[in-house]
Write a protein that holds these residues in place. Structure first.
Motif, PDB file in Angstrom:
ATOM      1  N   ASP A   1      -8.489   5.572  -2.809  1.00  0.00           N
ATOM      2  CA  ASP A   1      -8.302   6.558  -1.753  1.00  0.00           C
ATOM      3  C   ASP A   1      -8.635   5.877  -0.424  1.00  0.00           C
ATOM      4  O   ASP A   1      -9.800   5.652  -0.100  1.00  0.00           O
ATOM      5  CB  ASP A   1      -9.215   7.776  -1.990  1.00  0.00           C
ATOM      6  CG  ASP A   1      -9.001   8.841  -0.925  1.00  0.00           C
ATOM      7  OD1 ASP A   1      -8.281   8.568   0.072  1.00  0.00           O
ATOM      8  OD2 ASP A   1      -9.561   9.946  -1.082  1.00  0.00           O
ATOM      9  N   LEU A   2      -7.599   5.559   0.313  1.00  0.00           N
ATOM     10  CA  LEU A   2      -7.781   4.774   1.541  1.00  0.00           C
ATOM     11  C   LEU A   2      -8.505   5.553   2.635  1.00  0.00           C
ATOM     12  O   LEU A   2      -8.943   4.962   3.623  1.00  0.00           O
ATOM     13  CB  LEU A   2      -6.409   4.306   2.055  1.00  0.00           C
ATOM     14  CG  LEU A   2      -5.643   3.374   1.113  1.00  0.00           C
ATOM     15  CD1 LEU A   2      -4.210   3.178   1.588  1.00  0.00           C
ATOM     16  CD2 LEU A   2      -6.339   2.035   0.990  1.00  0.00           C
TER      17      LEU A   2
ATOM     18  N   THR B   1       0.856  -1.192   0.000  1.00  0.00           N
ATOM     19  CA  THR B   1       0.000   0.000   0.000  1.00  0.00           C
ATOM     20  C   THR B   1       0.890   1.239   0.000  1.00  0.00           C
ATOM     21  O   THR B   1       1.982   1.233   0.577  1.00  0.00           O
ATOM     22  CB  THR B   1      -0.959   0.024   1.215  1.00  0.00           C
ATOM     23  OG1 THR B   1      -0.198   0.225   2.408  1.00  0.00           O
ATOM     24  CG2 THR B   1      -1.769  -1.257   1.326  1.00  0.00           C
ATOM     25  N   GLY B   2       0.419   2.295  -0.666  1.00  0.00           N
ATOM     26  CA  GLY B   2       1.213   3.531  -0.739  1.00  0.00           C
ATOM     27  C   GLY B   2       2.491   3.311  -1.529  1.00  0.00           C
ATOM     28  O   GLY B   2       3.584   3.702  -1.100  1.00  0.00           O
ATOM     29  N   ASP B   3       2.344   2.696  -2.726  1.00  0.00           N
ATOM     30  CA  ASP B   3       3.521   2.337  -3.538  1.00  0.00           C
ATOM     31  C   ASP B   3       3.894   3.422  -4.543  1.00  0.00           C
ATOM     32  O   ASP B   3       4.824   3.241  -5.308  1.00  0.00           O
ATOM     33  CB  ASP B   3       3.241   1.031  -4.301  1.00  0.00           C
ATOM     34  CG  ASP B   3       2.144   1.230  -5.334  1.00  0.00           C
ATOM     35  OD1 ASP B   3       1.184   1.979  -5.036  1.00  0.00           O
ATOM     36  OD2 ASP B   3       2.248   0.671  -6.430  1.00  0.00           O
ATOM     37  N   SER B   4       3.157   4.548  -4.563  1.00  0.00           N
ATOM     38  CA  SER B   4       3.375   5.529  -5.632  1.00  0.00           C
ATOM     39  C   SER B   4       4.655   6.328  -5.453  1.00  0.00           C
ATOM     40  O   SER B   4       5.206   6.856  -6.409  1.00  0.00           O
ATOM     41  CB  SER B   4       2.179   6.482  -5.726  1.00  0.00           C
ATOM     42  OG  SER B   4       1.978   7.125  -4.492  1.00  0.00           O
TER      43      SER B   4
ATOM     44  N   GLY C   1       0.142  -2.941  -6.204  1.00  0.00           N
ATOM     45  CA  GLY C   1       0.263  -1.696  -5.466  1.00  0.00           C
ATOM     46  C   GLY C   1      -1.088  -1.009  -5.335  1.00  0.00           C
ATOM     47  O   GLY C   1      -1.991  -1.224  -6.149  1.00  0.00           O
ATOM     48  N   LEU C   2      -1.195  -0.218  -4.316  1.00  0.00           N
ATOM     49  CA  LEU C   2      -2.458   0.451  -4.053  1.00  0.00           C
ATOM     50  C   LEU C   2      -2.191   1.870  -3.545  1.00  0.00           C
ATOM     51  O   LEU C   2      -1.480   2.045  -2.556  1.00  0.00           O
ATOM     52  CB  LEU C   2      -3.166  -0.366  -2.972  1.00  0.00           C
ATOM     53  CG  LEU C   2      -4.630  -0.168  -2.768  1.00  0.00           C
ATOM     54  CD1 LEU C   2      -5.318  -1.518  -2.880  1.00  0.00           C
ATOM     55  CD2 LEU C   2      -4.869   0.352  -1.369  1.00  0.00           C
ATOM     56  N   SER C   3      -2.681   2.852  -4.267  1.00  0.00           N
ATOM     57  CA  SER C   3      -2.503   4.256  -3.874  1.00  0.00           C
ATOM     58  C   SER C   3      -3.406   5.089  -4.779  1.00  0.00           C
ATOM     59  O   SER C   3      -4.103   4.531  -5.634  1.00  0.00           O
ATOM     60  CB  SER C   3      -1.037   4.687  -4.026  1.00  0.00           C
ATOM     61  OG  SER C   3      -0.578   4.411  -5.326  1.00  0.00           O
TER      62      SER C   3
ATOM     63  N   ASN D   1       2.092   0.040   4.213  1.00  0.00           N
ATOM     64  CA  ASN D   1       3.033   1.164   4.211  1.00  0.00           C
ATOM     65  C   ASN D   1       2.338   2.518   4.103  1.00  0.00           C
ATOM     66  O   ASN D   1       2.826   3.506   4.658  1.00  0.00           O
ATOM     67  CB  ASN D   1       4.012   0.974   3.037  1.00  0.00           C
ATOM     68  CG  ASN D   1       4.736   2.253   2.694  1.00  0.00           C
ATOM     69  OD1 ASN D   1       5.715   2.636   3.331  1.00  0.00           O
ATOM     70  ND2 ASN D   1       4.233   2.970   1.675  1.00  0.00           N
ATOM     71  N   ALA D   2       1.208   2.587   3.375  1.00  0.00           N
ATOM     72  CA  ALA D   2       0.556   3.897   3.142  1.00  0.00           C
ATOM     73  C   ALA D   2       0.333   4.599   4.476  1.00  0.00           C
ATOM     74  O   ALA D   2      -0.105   3.975   5.447  1.00  0.00           O
ATOM     75  CB  ALA D   2      -0.767   3.710   2.414  1.00  0.00           C
TER      76      ALA D   2
END
Ligand SMILES: NC(=O)c1ccc[n+]([C@@H]2O[C@H](COP(=O)([O-])OP(=O)(O)OC[C@H]3O[C@@H](n4cnc5c(N)ncnc54)[C@H](OP(=O)(O)O)[C@@H]3O)[C@@H](O)[C@H]2O)c1
Length: 254
Positions: A56-57, A7-10, A30-32, A87-88
């Motif tokens: 958008d988490l 998460t938050g890989d951008s 990935g998720l962001s 991680n996000a």
């Protein structure tokens, strides 16, 4: 086949961790909110897949749908191992108690606390139903154990993550499972989050000058170096201490 969900890989640490997994020939989901073209190029070079889910988490509906999509992509027929790196994260609100904005507080806990908890909850269920082994890494912070002026929300959220990590790991051990769940505290990393910290007003964050000085003196570690330390730990999985809050400073020669 191994898959890593990050998460938050951008950008920042999440991008570096996703990049290291791709280097190891591990597929990445990935998720962001923002797509990262560099990770796609790296995946193509390495002959593995990189899937990105825009999410958008801070929005609970988006989070629910994001988790569904990730699980669908992760649990393919030949899957043998799934890593999840929670991680996000956000630092806002940096503010003294009494001046906190309610909507920022809600957003913060949704991203930094509710998101990792719901991801882990769902992942363990799916993994046990499908007989797949998982390794979970929750990115935490030294702020979980220190009292920092202006950081009541960030520090208490990370403290919640540490406690959640230890409890979930204890439950897994009691159930005789082979999954591991750890937290990783990365020290001070040169990312956008540090830029936000340095931009805080001194009235909201008394130590702001200390953080400006760390940057000026070149004391921040690169996301890549911090991700390397985590990857080394994961490469010695048999010696991982389940439930432990690992600190970068304990894992490197200083
Ligand atoms: N930097 C440090 O010194 C430091 C120290 C200790 C711990 N940490 C922890 O390390 C982790 C990574 O931090 P970083 O420094 O790399 O931060 P960063 O550079 O600000 O990156 C944050 C990441 O989280 C994602 N994110 C933020 N809000 C989101 C939202 N609403 N929905 C989806 N994704 C969202 C961002 O993606 P989008 O903006 O594209 O959505 C981005 O990929 C965090 O958990 C942080 O608490 C950092």
């Amino acid at each position: 086949m191994k898959v890593a969900i990050v998460t938050g890989d951008s950008r920042g640490l999440g991008q570096a961790i996703a990049d290291k997994f791709l280097n190891e020939g591990i597929h990445v989901i990935g998720l962001s909110r923002t797509h990262n073209d560099t990770l796609k190029e790296k995946a193509d070079q390495k002959g593995v897949t990189y899937s990105h889910i825009r999410c958008d988490l801070s929005d609970s509906n988006d989070l629910t749908q994001g988790i569904d999509k990730v699980m669908y992509l992760a649990f393919q027929n030949d899957i043998e191992k799934v890593y999840l790196v929670n991680n996000a994260g956000v630092i806002d609100p940096i503010e003294t108690v009494g001046q906190l904005d309610a909507s920022l507080v809600n957003k913060h806990f949704q991203i930094n606390v509710t998101t990792p908890i719901l991801f882990i909850n769902r992942l363990l269920k799916e993994a046990d139903e499908q007989g797949v082994n998982v390794g979970i890494i929750n990115i935490t912070s030294g702020a979980a154990e220190k009292t920092i002026h202006g950081w009541s929300i960030y520090g208490s959220g990370k403290a919640a993550i540490n406690q959640f990590t230890e409890t979930a790991a204890m439950e897994q051990e009691k159930a005789g499972s082979e999954h591991f769940i750890i937290a990783y505290s990365p020290g001070v990393v040169d990312t956008d989050m540090q830029g936000e910290i340095r931009a805080a007003a001194e009235s909201a964050f008394a130590d702001v000058d200390k953080f400006k000085k760390l940057k000026e003196e070149g004391q921040l570690r690169s996301p890549s170096a911090v991700a390397d330390v985590l990857m080394k730990l994961l490469s010695e999985e048999e010696s991982i201490d389940n439930g432990r809050v690992y600190k970068l400073y304990d894992l490197i020669d200083q």
